[in-house]
Design a protein around this motif. Structure first.
Motif, mmCIF file in Angstrom:
data_model
loop_
_atom_site.group_PDB
_atom_site.id
_atom_site.type_symbol
_atom_site.label_atom_id
_atom_site.label_comp_id
_atom_site.label_asym_id
_atom_site.label_seq_id
_atom_site.Cartn_x
_atom_site.Cartn_y
_atom_site.Cartn_z
ATOM 1 N N ASN A 30 1.328 2.954 -3.469
ATOM 2 C CA ASN A 30 0.135 3.376 -4.192
ATOM 3 C C ASN A 30 -0.083 4.883 -4.016
ATOM 4 O O ASN A 30 -0.541 5.336 -2.969
ATOM 5 C CB ASN A 30 -1.064 2.596 -3.657
ATOM 6 C CG ASN A 30 -2.350 2.910 -4.393
ATOM 7 O OD1 ASN A 30 -2.355 3.635 -5.381
ATOM 8 N ND2 ASN A 30 -3.453 2.350 -3.910
ATOM 9 N N SER A 34 -6.584 -6.958 2.626
ATOM 10 C CA SER A 34 -7.198 -7.032 1.301
ATOM 11 C C SER A 34 -6.168 -6.687 0.227
ATOM 12 O O SER A 34 -5.049 -6.257 0.532
ATOM 13 C CB SER A 34 -8.389 -6.076 1.216
ATOM 14 O OG SER A 34 -7.944 -4.726 1.315
ATOM 15 N N TYR A 79 0.799 -1.228 0.000
ATOM 16 C CA TYR A 79 0.000 0.000 0.000
ATOM 17 C C TYR A 79 0.833 1.280 0.000
ATOM 18 O O TYR A 79 0.377 2.331 -0.462
ATOM 19 C CB TYR A 79 -0.943 0.009 1.202
ATOM 20 C CG TYR A 79 -0.243 -0.231 2.530
ATOM 21 C CD1 TYR A 79 0.270 0.821 3.277
ATOM 22 C CD2 TYR A 79 -0.083 -1.522 3.030
ATOM 23 C CE1 TYR A 79 0.920 0.592 4.476
ATOM 24 C CE2 TYR A 79 0.555 -1.755 4.231
ATOM 25 C CZ TYR A 79 1.066 -0.696 4.951
ATOM 26 O OH TYR A 79 1.733 -0.916 6.139
ATOM 27 N N GLN A 103 -5.845 -4.471 -3.386
ATOM 28 C CA GLN A 103 -6.444 -3.518 -4.325
ATOM 29 C C GLN A 103 -5.759 -3.691 -5.675
ATOM 30 O O GLN A 103 -4.533 -3.667 -5.761
ATOM 31 C CB GLN A 103 -6.273 -2.096 -3.815
ATOM 32 C CG GLN A 103 -6.933 -1.033 -4.683
ATOM 33 C CD GLN A 103 -6.716 0.368 -4.121
ATOM 34 O OE1 GLN A 103 -6.139 1.234 -4.774
ATOM 35 N NE2 GLN A 103 -7.178 0.584 -2.896
ATOM 36 N N ARG A 131 -5.247 -2.371 -9.543
ATOM 37 C CA ARG A 131 -5.399 -1.270 -10.493
ATOM 38 C C ARG A 131 -4.978 -1.778 -11.861
ATOM 39 O O ARG A 131 -3.871 -2.293 -12.022
ATOM 40 C CB ARG A 131 -4.526 -0.081 -10.078
ATOM 41 C CG ARG A 131 -4.729 1.168 -10.944
ATOM 42 C CD ARG A 131 -3.834 2.304 -10.462
ATOM 43 N NE ARG A 131 -4.157 2.735 -9.113
ATOM 44 C CZ ARG A 131 -3.409 3.560 -8.400
ATOM 45 N NH1 ARG A 131 -2.270 4.026 -8.894
ATOM 46 N NH2 ARG A 131 -3.779 3.935 -7.179
#
Length: 284
Positions: A131, A275, A128, A277, A279
């Motif tokens: 990002n 989780s 994360y 994510q 893209r």
């Protein structure tokens, strides 16, 4: 966040990326560098130990990870010229909304770019922290691989392009001198203001060519690459592998002149809560 949270995020992203993109019937797979890639190789080994797959590392560290997993490495320069990698997995230091990446924190950017451009698709796996909406938001500099003799000239040119304080990267023990890449080149880390995307320039947020002290990702990458003495720039931008393949299919006459893409087709970010994510190029 704790180290265990970050490592768990990396592992989750790696497992999902491999689950959704690794084909056990592949013949050639690129394996990038960095801590996240350890989890990618673990997930690949869980999915298949097909001895016919050849894994192409981007440096010494990634080759060791491949070997220790009992998989079969092959050097990039041993590939036949007509061989494309089915896929390449790699990490990134930062990724923006358009899937442009900064890479090179581990000093393997030249080989990482060779492998990315040789792959039909590049899938990026990160946590994360990487990002961000724009490059150079959190990650402070652009890594640039340069010939040792050219360092003073390149440093001067980077300052002329607007980098306030580019520096030659040294080893952890400063007395040991500059860090050397696998090519026996040096790395310069160059800070710039947060980079614009192509959509930023289109919407009038800056010229992006340096004339107004703003730089767009692709334009800055080209400007740095044109400096004499620069081997490669740690900005991965432009086409992705799918787009490059489409261009090759359209231009049968000159298809050998079209390399693969530098950008990932998808980025998997492991998040703090466990989780993942995702893209994708279609959504960017």
């Amino acid at each position: 966040m704790t180290d265990s949270t970050i490592e768990s995020a990396k592992r989750a992203a790696a497992i999902q990326a491999v689950s959704e993109h690794f084909d056990p019937s592949a013949t050639h797979v690129g394996i990038g560098s960095g801590t996240t890639i350890v989890y990618v190789v673990e997930a690949i080994k869980e999915a298949s130990t097909n001895p016919h797959i050849r894994f192409v590392p981007t440096g010494y560290q990634s080759r060791q990870v491949i070997v220790q997993a009992g998989l079969t490495p092959i050097a990039f320069d041993s590939l036949s010229e007509d061989v494309m990698l089915d896929i390449a997995f790699d990490g990134a230091d930062e990724v923006d909304e358009e899937l442009n990446c900064i890479k090179g924190g581990g000093a393997c950017l030249f080989q990482e770019k060779l492998v990315a451009e040789r792959a039909r698709k590049f899938v990026c796996v990160a946590d994360y922290r990487k990002n961000q909406s724009r490059l150079l938001t959190n990650w402070p500099t652009i890594p640039i691989e340069v010939a040792p003799i050219s360092v003073p000239t390149v440093l001067h040119s980077l300052r002329a392009l607007g980098s306030p304080n580019p520096k030659l990267r040294t080893t952890l023990l400063a007395k040991s001198g500059p860090l050397k890449t696998d090519q026996d080149f040096f790395i310069i880390d160059a800070p710039f203001s947060t980079l614009l995307t192509t959509s930023d320039v289109s919407s009038g947020k800056g010229k992006g060519d340096g004339s107004d002290k703003t730089w767009e990702v692709n334009k800055l990458s080209r400007a740095i690459k044109e400096l004499t003495g620069v081997l490669e720039v740690g900005i991965f931008s432009g086409l992705n592998g799918t787009q490059a393949e489409a261009l090759r299919s359209q231009d049968k006459v000159n298809m050998n002149t079209i390399t693969g893409g530098q950008k990932p087709v998808a980025v998997y970010f492991g998040m703090q809560d466990g989780s993942v994510q995702v893209r994708t190029a279609e959504a960017s």
